[in-house]
Design a protein around this motif. Structure first.
Motif, short mmCIF file in Angstrom:
data_model
loop_
_atom_site.label_atom_id
_atom_site.label_comp_id
_atom_site.label_asym_id
_atom_site.label_seq_id
_atom_site.Cartn_x
_atom_site.Cartn_y
_atom_site.Cartn_z
N ALA A 109 54.20 19.64 -31.03
CA ALA A 109 54.95 18.59 -30.33
C ALA A 109 54.43 17.22 -30.76
N LEU A 110 55.37 16.33 -31.08
CA LEU A 110 55.02 14.93 -31.33
C LEU A 110 55.20 14.20 -30.01
N GLU A 111 54.15 13.57 -29.54
CA GLU A 111 54.15 13.04 -28.17
C GLU A 111 53.73 11.57 -28.14
N ILE A 112 54.22 10.91 -27.10
CA ILE A 112 53.84 9.52 -26.84
C ILE A 112 53.37 9.44 -25.38
N THR A 113 52.25 8.81 -25.20
CA THR A 113 51.76 8.61 -23.83
C THR A 113 51.59 7.12 -23.59
N SER A 114 52.09 6.67 -22.44
CA SER A 114 51.84 5.27 -22.08
C SER A 114 51.34 5.25 -20.64
N PRO A 115 50.51 4.28 -20.31
CA PRO A 115 49.89 4.25 -18.99
C PRO A 115 50.93 4.27 -17.87
N GLY A 116 50.69 5.08 -16.88
CA GLY A 116 51.58 5.13 -15.72
C GLY A 116 52.83 5.95 -15.93
N ARG A 117 52.98 6.55 -17.09
CA ARG A 117 54.16 7.37 -17.36
C ARG A 117 53.73 8.75 -17.83
N ARG A 118 54.62 9.71 -17.61
CA ARG A 118 54.34 11.05 -18.11
C ARG A 118 54.34 11.04 -19.63
N THR A 119 53.59 11.95 -20.19
CA THR A 119 53.64 12.10 -21.65
C THR A 119 55.03 12.58 -22.04
N LEU A 120 55.64 11.88 -22.98
CA LEU A 120 56.98 12.24 -23.44
C LEU A 120 56.90 12.97 -24.77
N VAL A 121 57.69 14.02 -24.88
CA VAL A 121 57.76 14.75 -26.15
C VAL A 121 58.90 14.14 -26.95
N LEU A 122 58.59 13.59 -28.10
CA LEU A 122 59.61 12.96 -28.95
C LEU A 122 60.38 14.00 -29.74
N ASN A 123 59.66 15.03 -30.15
CA ASN A 123 60.26 15.99 -31.07
C ASN A 123 59.33 17.19 -31.14
N THR A 124 59.87 18.33 -31.43
CA THR A 124 59.02 19.48 -31.73
C THR A 124 59.31 19.91 -33.16
N VAL A 125 58.29 20.34 -33.85
CA VAL A 125 58.48 20.81 -35.22
C VAL A 125 57.97 22.25 -35.31
#
Lengths: 269, 155
Positions: free
Chosen positions: B59-75
């Motif tokens: 999983a390619l993921e982005i985490t930002s403070p105060g937000r859930r980790t978002l999955v951008l894409n799966t490979v």
């Protein structure tokens, strides 16, 4: 004239999408073919063209899945069991499930586009021995937006059907694939020489899907899609849904892509 | 080394590669194994090595403070993880996390860039393979941004 139908059940699929099971109060419309639509009349509000998502075969109800986006569709999605609705049709062309006999079938559905494809999927699965490999690629906005979750699970349990689901947006609680539905096409591993593709979803999704299918070698004359255009009469009289030389309500909504490729991406049409 | 070269050349992205270029590329490759939950790389780190998934899900993921980790894409099997090694400043722009047991080939980015600089044939072969990949990912990102399944305007 619309025929009165009674709502038997309303299934709230998502926050703004509902699936209505209905039966005729008296006379029934002719049995729709997979891909055809009806004009649903919310009494006192107006009519809207809605694809049939479940045909009334073997005693089953007539089923429509509707997203509430305007006055008519909102009125339909807020109907309750026991209330009546007007139905006329069925209209339009059908998915080529007969012509695709003995072919491999690739369904590509995006969002609410699974609803018009569902009767075709059911037809193919009910006549499984007449087709080769069968695959369904389904993309939605997020896990919570998925239609027909139980039926998808049932289809997935069948050992001779490939069901791949992906979502555009998800957090870590979703264990499935994330990414657009077109990502699934190169991985589907179909043989373009023996495959017919049935594509349905928002038009942008269909454009990208067609490009991905073309890259995979699928010819335009075995690529079918269902167009959505504003309709009024549903019978090719008013011209509201004109698309090039065709009326989508008559020559569509299901169209073979080689017939419309030259105008599909023309903004003015 | 022969075995690794065979594995590299079996990958779909390297289909049709001249054997001598395949041997050069293999010289920058090594095998990896990641446990579920392990990170292949983190956002902001130097893109020293990119990966080709042989088996498993990442999983390619982005985490930002105060937000859930978002999955951008799966490979998945046969997919490349990471393109930031190709372009300055050579920094990863997301996390890459193994969702299952992952077997992957890792390619030393500096080694490969040097070989591309030294031999234009290598550079061109890589460009022909990575440009379509980047274009398709850009198109996919467009589709995600467009929110094509979002609520349409009222009719």
């Amino acid at each position: 004239m619309p025929l009165p139908y009674r709502v038997l059940a309303v299934h709230q699929d998502t926050a703004d999408v509902a699936t209505l099971d209905m039966e005729p109060v008296g006379a029934a419309i002719p049995e729709p073919k997979p891909g055809q639509f009806t004009m649903l009349y919310a009494f006192g509000v107006g009519e809207a063209p809605i694809s049939v998502s479940g045909a009334p075969v073997n005693g089953a109800p007539l089923v429509h899945t509707v997203r509430g986006v305007g006055a008519v569709s909102n009125a339909i999605t807020h109907l309750h069991p026991g209330q009546e609705i007007g139905v006329r049709g069925p209209y339009g062309t059908a998915w080529p499930v007969e012509q695709a006999d003995s072919h491999d079938i690739l369904f590509v559905a995006g969002g609410l586009g699974l609803a018009p494809l569902r009767p075709a999927v059911r037809h193919v699965l009910a006549n499984r021995d007449r087709y080769g490999r069968v695959s369904l690629l389904y993309g939605t906005r997020g896990p919570e937006d998925m239609l027909y979750r139980e039926e998808l699970t049932d289809w997935r349990r069948m050992l001779d059907v490939e069901i791949e689901v992906t979502v555009d947006h998800a957090d870590r609680t979703w264990r499935g694939a994330v990414g657009v539905v077109t990502n699934l096409i190169p991985r589907a591993g179909f043989d373009p020489a023996h495959t017919t593709a049935l594509v349905c979803g928002p038009e942008v999704m269909m454009r990208f899907s067609i490009m991905a299918l073309q890259s995979a070698g699928l010819p335009f004359d075995r690529t079918y899609l269902s167009l959505e255009r504003s309709m009024k009469c549903g019978m090719g009289l008013c011209g509201r849904c004109q698309f090039g030389a065709d009326f989508v309500c008559k020559e569509g909504a299901v169209m073979r892509y080689d017939r419309i490729a030259h105008i599909f991406t023309v903004r003015e049409i | 080394m022969e075995t690794l070269e065979r594995i590299v050349l079996e990958q779909k992205i390297f289909a049709g590669l001249d054997p001598d270029i395949g041997a050069l590329i293999t010289g920058c490759a090594r095998n990896h194994h990641f446990e579920p939950g392990a990170y292949l790389f983190h956002e902001g780190e130097e893109a020293k090595e990119f990966f080709l998934v042989r088996h498993g899900d990442v999983a390619l993921e982005i985490t930002s403070p105060g937000r859930r980790t978002l999955v951008l894409n799966t490979v998945h099997d046969g997919d490349i993880v990471g393109a930031s090694w190709l372009c300055p400043p050579y920094r990863w722009t997301s996390d890459a996390r193994a969702r299952t047991h992952v077997r992957a080939l890792g390619f030393d980015a500096s080694c490969l860039r040097d070989k591309c600089d030294e031999d234009p044939r290598v550079g061109y072969a890589m460009m022909k393979r990575f440009t379509p990949l980047m274009v398709s990912r850009l198109q996919a990102a467009h589709m995600q941004l467009l929110d094509v399944y979002g609520r349409p305007e009222g009719v």
